[in-house]
Structures are given as C-alpha cells and as structure tokens.
Design an enzyme around this catalytic site. Structure first.
Site, mmCIF file in Angstrom:
data_model
loop_
_atom_site.group_PDB
_atom_site.id
_atom_site.type_symbol
_atom_site.label_atom_id
_atom_site.label_comp_id
_atom_site.label_asym_id
_atom_site.label_seq_id
_atom_site.Cartn_x
_atom_site.Cartn_y
_atom_site.Cartn_z
ATOM 1 N NE ARG A 28 87.123 36.862 47.034
ATOM 2 C CZ ARG A 28 86.700 35.930 47.821
ATOM 3 N NH1 ARG A 28 85.562 35.859 48.146
ATOM 4 N NH2 ARG A 28 87.390 34.937 47.508
ATOM 5 N NE ARG A 69 82.537 37.770 44.506
ATOM 6 C CZ ARG A 69 83.125 36.933 45.439
ATOM 7 N NH1 ARG A 69 84.273 37.027 45.477
ATOM 8 N NH2 ARG A 69 82.147 36.265 45.947
ATOM 9 N NE ARG A 91 84.473 39.205 33.849
ATOM 10 C CZ ARG A 91 84.543 38.107 34.715
ATOM 11 N NH1 ARG A 91 84.719 38.349 35.997
ATOM 12 N NH2 ARG A 91 84.044 37.030 34.411
ATOM 13 C CG ASP A 99 91.702 34.130 40.213
ATOM 14 O OD1 ASP A 99 90.799 34.306 40.734
ATOM 15 O OD2 ASP A 99 92.647 33.178 40.113
ATOM 16 C CE1 TYR A 112 91.242 26.699 44.261
ATOM 17 C CE2 TYR A 112 92.938 28.403 45.143
ATOM 18 C CZ TYR A 112 91.537 28.086 44.875
ATOM 19 O OH TYR A 112 90.656 28.825 45.544
#
Length: 355
Positions: A38, A42, A51, A87, A162
C-alpha cells in the site's frame, strides 16, 4: 520486456540485477531492498490530490492516473520496487461482477455467489477485458527503468470470501459454511477464481511486470488442515500458471503464522510474513529454498525516529541468517502514516544493510 520475452522467461536486463530481484532469487545484494505494501497511495498527500473526486475502481482503470500513483512512492521514498496501483477486485469487475468499493467499507458485491448457478457469472478473463492494465504497465516500465514493477492479484480464497459474503467479514460464516458444507461447490468456485487470477497476473507479466505478489489477505482465518485441503490447490494452480515466465512469485497473508510453510509449498519463491512472527522463527517454519519478506509492525511508524530505527534494527537482525530478505511492513501502510517516516525508514535500512 515484450510479451515474447515474458513467455520465454527472459527478464529485462534493466531490472534483472536490481537489489529487489536479487533478493527474491536469494542472491547476494548490495543492500536489503525495501518496498511497502500500500505504498502507492493511502498516506501520500500527492495521492489524495490526484484521487480527489475519482472513485477507487475508476482510478484503477485510468492508465495515466495509475502510472502517476504507482510512481509517487518511488519518487518520494526511493524504494527498491514499485507495486502496480490497482485493487484485488479489479478482475472481478472486469468480467462483469456487479461490485463497488465503498469508502470506509471496502468491496461490496451486489449479488453474492452462493449457488452452483452463480458460478456461471464467473467467466474467463481475457487481456481485452483489462486493456488499461497493459497500457499502464507499458507506461510504467518506461518510466521506472531499472526499478522493478511488482504486479499483483488477490488469491482465490480472499476473492471467494468477498464474493460469498458480499463484502468484508470478520467471521467468514458464509464462505466457511460453503467450504465445510458444500466442498464440491467450494472447490469449483476456487478453481474458477484461480483461472481468473492467473489470467490477470499473466496480463501484468506480459506487459512488463518483473515480479508478482499474490495477496491472500484473509486466509489467516483458516486452520492449516483446512488450508491444505480446501485452499492450497487453487493457490498452487495460480503459481503454476505463471511459473514459466521466470518472474519471482511472492505470497502474502495476514495472521498466517500457522500457514507459512504451506504458503511456501503452494509455489511461492518469496513468503511474506506479517509482524506476529519474527523472521528468524519464520524461516524455521517455512524451511529452506525461499526468500522472506517483512515484517515491521506498521504501527511502529507512529512512534519517534529512534524507536522506528530500534524496531527496524530488530527486523534486520532477525533476518541475518535468511537466504534472501526483502524489508517490508507486516501489512500495508496505514492511511495516517507520516510519509517522511517511510522515507527515513528506507534510508535507514539501506544504510544499515549496505554490504
């Protein structure tokens, strides 16, 4: 690297002799290489700026934005490898699964996978489904030069968790319920996800990625016997599918102290270790023939400079006997981490480990 070079396992000469790839291959290095999970985004203010107003999944599909975000930590921290900004649910979105990444929640699946009929929604992934990946990696490898680019994907178990739960879970009651109660359906689900994951990694390698990491973020929820029986075959299928490319394969999960040996046996060249197991103990569990990656507790970065150095020194000392070591955190960079603390940590590890 051309697609033909990738298929024959020919590494690009610019990155082949990098400290990162040497460590992956358990060869002597000029210093211990460093990168952070990451690291792309972040905690960086420049990331938050680019972003702004762009949803997560959309940002993963804009090649110029992906390129900029991936390069930001390389510029700022002088890390030894970049990791492709994406992702783990991107390949699922690309094949038509109705999902979104909701801020503060994570991936949410509109219609969870619960029955055999639901498997029909998991079609094969082709390079045409993710043209933005090929384009972005082409742009990145030109910019990065001798700095390796790590491609990545989510492992079948974590993707399944998920898909079956419909979103993040602490108990995995539906996923584990399927695993225990309908093992044939579970095996078929993971096998299909293994094919999708392998295809996604192949796209990245053929576009120029120098290594790949398989994130099995939530597999620490399983007992070793369940992992070996119900998960390891699918993970091994992914690693086997990309073995011929000759790029290092890294395997990482959280809370996987009891699974480290099995995760190496699944086919990884490098086993990622979280902060719970010291590296000198991790190497005993994993066994010979593997490099290790890790494993500073990410929360240490919220302390003072001296404490960070003391704890980083402990990691380096624990890694002294390893065949190959890549310095990393034991999990991802936390959003509130001071970027300067990461920069100082890279410099400290490079200085202290210089051969």
């Amino acid at each position: 690297m051309t697609a033909n070079d990738a298929r024959t396992g020919q590494q690009p000469t610019a990155t082949y002799d990098s400290a990162f790839l040497k460590a992956c291959r358990r060869e002597p290095v000029p210093h211990t290489p460093v990168w952070f999970m990451r690291q792309a985004g972040r905690s960086l203010p420049e990331y938050l700026k680019v972003r702004e107003g762009v949803p997560m999944l959309e940002s993963c599909m804009r090649p110029e934005l992906v390129t900029e975000i991936t390069l930001q930590p390389v510029r700022r921290h002088a890390v030894d490898a970049a990791i492709y900004f994406s992702d783990i649910v991107v390949p699922l979105k690309a094949i038509g699964i109705d999902l979104d990444i909701k801020p503060g929640v994570g991936p949410v699946v509109e219609r969870p996978i619960r029955t055999r009929a639901d498997l029909d929604r998991l079609r094969d992934l082709t390079p045409e489904d993710v043209p933005y990946v090929t384009e972005a990696i082409g742009m990145l490898t030109r910019e990065l030069g001798a700095t390796p680019l790590i491609g990545f994907a989510g492992a079948p178990f974590t993707l399944a968790s998920y898909l079956v739960e419909g979103g993040p879970s602490r108990t995995y009651e539906n996923a584990k319920g399927m695993m225990y109660g309908d093992p044939e359906l579970w095996a078929d689900l993971l096998d299909r996800l293994a094919d999708i994951t392998a295809a996604f990694l192949k796209v990245q390698i053929e576009a120029g990625a120098s290594a790949v990491q398989l994130f099995d973020s939530w597999v620490g929820a399983l007992a070793p016997a369940d992992y070996r029986r119900s998960v390891m075959p699918a993970s091994a299928k992914v690693f086997d599918a990309v073995a011929g490319y000759g790029v290092p394969r890294i395997h990482f999960g959280v809370g996987t102290g009891e699974l480290l040996k099995l995760m190496g046996e699944a086919g990884a060249d490098v086993v990622g270790v979280d902060w719970r197991v010291p590296l000198d103990e991790a190497v005993r569990r994993v066994g010979p023939g593997k490099a290790l990656q890790g494993n500073l507790d990410p929360t240490v970065l919220f302390t003072d400079k001296n404490t960070v150095e003391v704890k980083a020194r402990e990691v380096l000392d624990a890694a002294a006997s390893l065949e190959g070591h890549i310095f990393n955190l034991g999990h991802g960079v936390m959003p509130n981490t001071d970027p300067d603390a990461l920069t100082r940590l890279v410099e400290y590890v490079h200085t202290q480990s210089a051969r």
